[in-house]
Write a protein that holds these residues in place. Structure first.
Motif, short mmCIF file in Angstrom:
data_model
loop_
_atom_site.label_atom_id
_atom_site.label_comp_id
_atom_site.label_asym_id
_atom_site.label_seq_id
_atom_site.Cartn_x
_atom_site.Cartn_y
_atom_site.Cartn_z
N GLU A 1 0.88 -1.16 0.00
CA GLU A 1 0.00 0.00 0.00
C GLU A 1 0.92 1.22 0.00
N PRO A 2 0.40 2.42 -0.23
CA PRO A 2 1.29 3.56 -0.43
C PRO A 2 2.26 3.82 0.72
N LEU B 1 -11.05 -10.47 11.02
CA LEU B 1 -11.21 -11.15 9.73
C LEU B 1 -10.48 -10.42 8.61
N GLN B 2 -10.37 -9.10 8.73
CA GLN B 2 -9.56 -8.36 7.77
C GLN B 2 -8.08 -8.69 7.96
N ASN C 1 -3.30 -13.95 2.63
CA ASN C 1 -3.11 -13.54 1.23
C ASN C 1 -1.95 -12.59 1.00
N ARG C 2 -1.54 -11.85 2.05
CA ARG C 2 -0.54 -10.79 1.96
C ARG C 2 -0.93 -9.77 0.89
N VAL C 3 -2.22 -9.56 0.78
CA VAL C 3 -2.83 -8.55 -0.09
C VAL C 3 -3.96 -7.93 0.71
N GLY D 1 -9.92 -6.93 -0.77
CA GLY D 1 -10.40 -6.28 -1.97
C GLY D 1 -9.32 -5.98 -2.98
N GLY D 2 -8.04 -6.18 -2.58
CA GLY D 2 -6.94 -5.91 -3.49
C GLY D 2 -6.67 -7.09 -4.40
N THR D 3 -5.92 -6.82 -5.43
CA THR D 3 -5.62 -7.87 -6.42
C THR D 3 -4.12 -8.13 -6.55
#
Length: 543
Positions: free
Chosen positions: A403-404, A449-450, A457-459, A462-464
């Motif tokens: 993320e930024p 859960l987030q 996922n290490r994402v 909602g990210g891809t």
């Protein structure tokens, strides 16, 4: 004896896996775990919950959180939803316009990545609030944004030197620019109107409702004391525990005043005895060893890099003298205190582990269960030391994603090698270390859960992609265990964190079974029901 509460039609997550379909609860305890035979415990007054394929699991526990400041911020100028500089300024303007009676504009939660270099200016605030002082800590609460009026009231000028434990950001001409880092925050923070005891109690109960709605049944408050203008939440906890409104189980980490030394030990012993009541236990001590990487205050073994990739003279800040730290930790351990370290950079992590090792050598084995929180950069040589020393790795999974703030304000200044050492969840687990998990709310979302989604996922939810260091991913079972049994272990709540006969009935029902869905859908999972000691403390409307 008939059960008071019966869950049927599983799945049920036990220490062995999803191996049961029914659970009975009598009083505040789990009395049976199994299958159809458990249904025989149902009586005329038994409340039956049909899981209908939804997952029943132990209640989540947050091993590092700040509920009272979070609750207070929710009632002030809350900037956590603003993504850009324009959105942030608009939110400040809207709050100030809606509250003309407020002498100060306070709150916080702004994102560093919304502003160039992560340091917004006083002029931006002056443009929307020119006549009242403004004090707004950022999302990680290691820096604060202030306007000209606040700087004036605090007497902060170009001639004021930086405090030993902080930094006043300055513009090209040397004038205070409007951002205060670490200990410099207190120059203005100490002037802000204090919350009342009633405010703090209301904030705690508001935060507790929110945490229960996320399936959280217990937590460790990572700062019980006064620090950089933050309110001491101890009176709120004690009042809630005495009146019975504290429905969660809470461990308080008493603040170690980093400007003092061992002379504060007797005070900590007194506070532990005075504050521990009912479901609140002040049995831990918080030692903040360093700052954060984005501001160059996380303590590193080797220097930070500059924008050109060259080594600087900055290796971050050690807020507690590393030479004295082993002595402090040894004495705390001898007094039966758990040590809860803020250790973000690799030098801070090593200092904490060295101190734990010194305590083990001096005192022998103990059950104090020291834990190191954040663990952003861990030198590979130190990974195996956690299990050898019996130190818990307290992870904040939401931060382990691209993320930024990571990509623009951290990785370039760590360099390619150290960037690979960030948030080594997988390596720690493979080494045998016990993982606990937390959120550091209000720094980031308290939703387990987030966090589990990112740990797996290490994402970001909602990210891809791209995936952040995929070799450090956890599987779903390990991530859930960190938020349940792992945090229960760190909190010394050994009768919680697992679904077995005899354990306390701290339980959560999800709206689905995430084990039966693809990993990228974990973040879509919601909590349907939450129980503490067999008593319902949250129910979603559709539950």
């Amino acid at each position: 004896m008939h059960a008071d509460l019966l869950f049927t039609n599983g799945p049920v997550l036990t220490p062995e896996g999803r191996t049961a379909t029914a659970v009975a609860v009598t009083g505040d305890r789990i009395t049976a775990v199994g299958h159809a035979e458990v249904h025989d415990l149902a009586g005329p007054r038994t409340q039956v919950v049909d899981l209908a394929g939804r997952l029943l699991l132990p209640g989540f526990q947050d091993a590092h959180v700040h509920p009272v400041p979070a609750g207070l911020e929710l009632t002030q100028c809350d900037l956590t939803g603003a993504k850009t500089a324009e959105d942030t300024i608009a939110a400040v303007r809207a709050y100030a316009d809606a509250h003309p009676e407020r002498e100060w504009i306070t709150g916080g939660g702004w994102s560093m990545e919304a502003f160039e270099g992560g340091t917004p200016t006083k002029e931006l605030l002056d443009s929307v609030v020119p006549d009242r002082p403004v004090y707004l800590p950022n999302r990680d609460h290691h820096g604060a944004w202030v306007n000209s009026r606040a700087l004036q009231l605090a007497g902060i000028t170009r001639d004021m030197p930086d405090p030993a434990d902080g930094r006043i950001e300055r513009d090209a001409s040397g004038e205070p620019a409007g951002t205060l880092q670490e200990g410099a925050m207190q120059l203005v923070g100490r002037l802000t109107p204090p919350a009342t005891q009633a405010d703090r109690l209301a904030a705690l109960l508001h935060a507790q409702r929110h945490l229960h709605a996320l399936g959280i049944t217990a937590w460790q408050d990572a700062l019980v004391g006064e620090f950089l203008g933050m309110d001491d939440p101890s009176d709120a906890y004690l009042a809630a525990a005495r009146e019975g409104s504290l429905t969660a189980r809470v461990v308080g980490a008493l603040w170690w005043d980093r400007e003092r030394g061992a002379e504060q030990l007797p005070e900590l012993v007194e506070r532990r005895a005075a504050l521990s009541h009912g479901r609140f236990s002040a049995s831990s001590v918080k030692l903040m060893l360093d700052g954060v990487a984005e501001t160059g205050t996380a303590a590193l073994l080797d220097p930070y890099l500059d924008k050109c990739g060259c080594a600087t003279a900055n290796r971050g800040t050690s807020f507690i003298d590393p030479e004295q730290l082993p002595k402090y930790v040894t004495e705390l351990d001898a007094l039966g205190f758990q040590c809860h370290f803020h250790a973000l950079g690799d030098r801070a992590v090593r200092d904490a582990l060295d101190a734990v090792e010194a305590a083990r050598a001096a005192n022998g084995p103990s059950d104090t269960r020291p834990h190191l929180a954040h663990l952003q950069v861990v030198h590979p040589d130190d990974v195996a030391r956690f299990v050898r020393l019996g130190a818990v790795a307290n992870i904040q999974p939401l931060w382990a994603a691209h993320e930024p703030q990571m990509d623009e304000l951290t990785i370039p200044f760590l360099g390619p090698q150290r960037a690979l050492w960030q948030y080594p969840f997988g390596a720690l687990l493979r080494s045998g270390a016990t993982l606990a998990a937390g959120s550091d709310w209000p720094v980031s979302s308290p939703d387990p859960l987030q966090g589990i989604h990112v740990a797996v996922n290490r994402v970001e939810p909602g990210g891809t992609g791209p995936v952040f260091l995929p070799g450090e991913r956890l599987d779903l079972a390990a991530a859930v265990t960190a938020y349940t049994a792992g945090s229960a272990y760190a909190n010394h709540l050994d009768e919680t964190g697992r679904i077995t006969a005899g354990a306390l009935a701290d339980l959560v029902v999800l709206d689905r079974d995430p084990f039966a869905a693809p990993p990228e859908e974990i973040g879509e999972t919601q909590v349907a029901l939450t129980y503490v000691g067999g008593t319902g403390v949250y129910a979603a409307q559709e539950a």
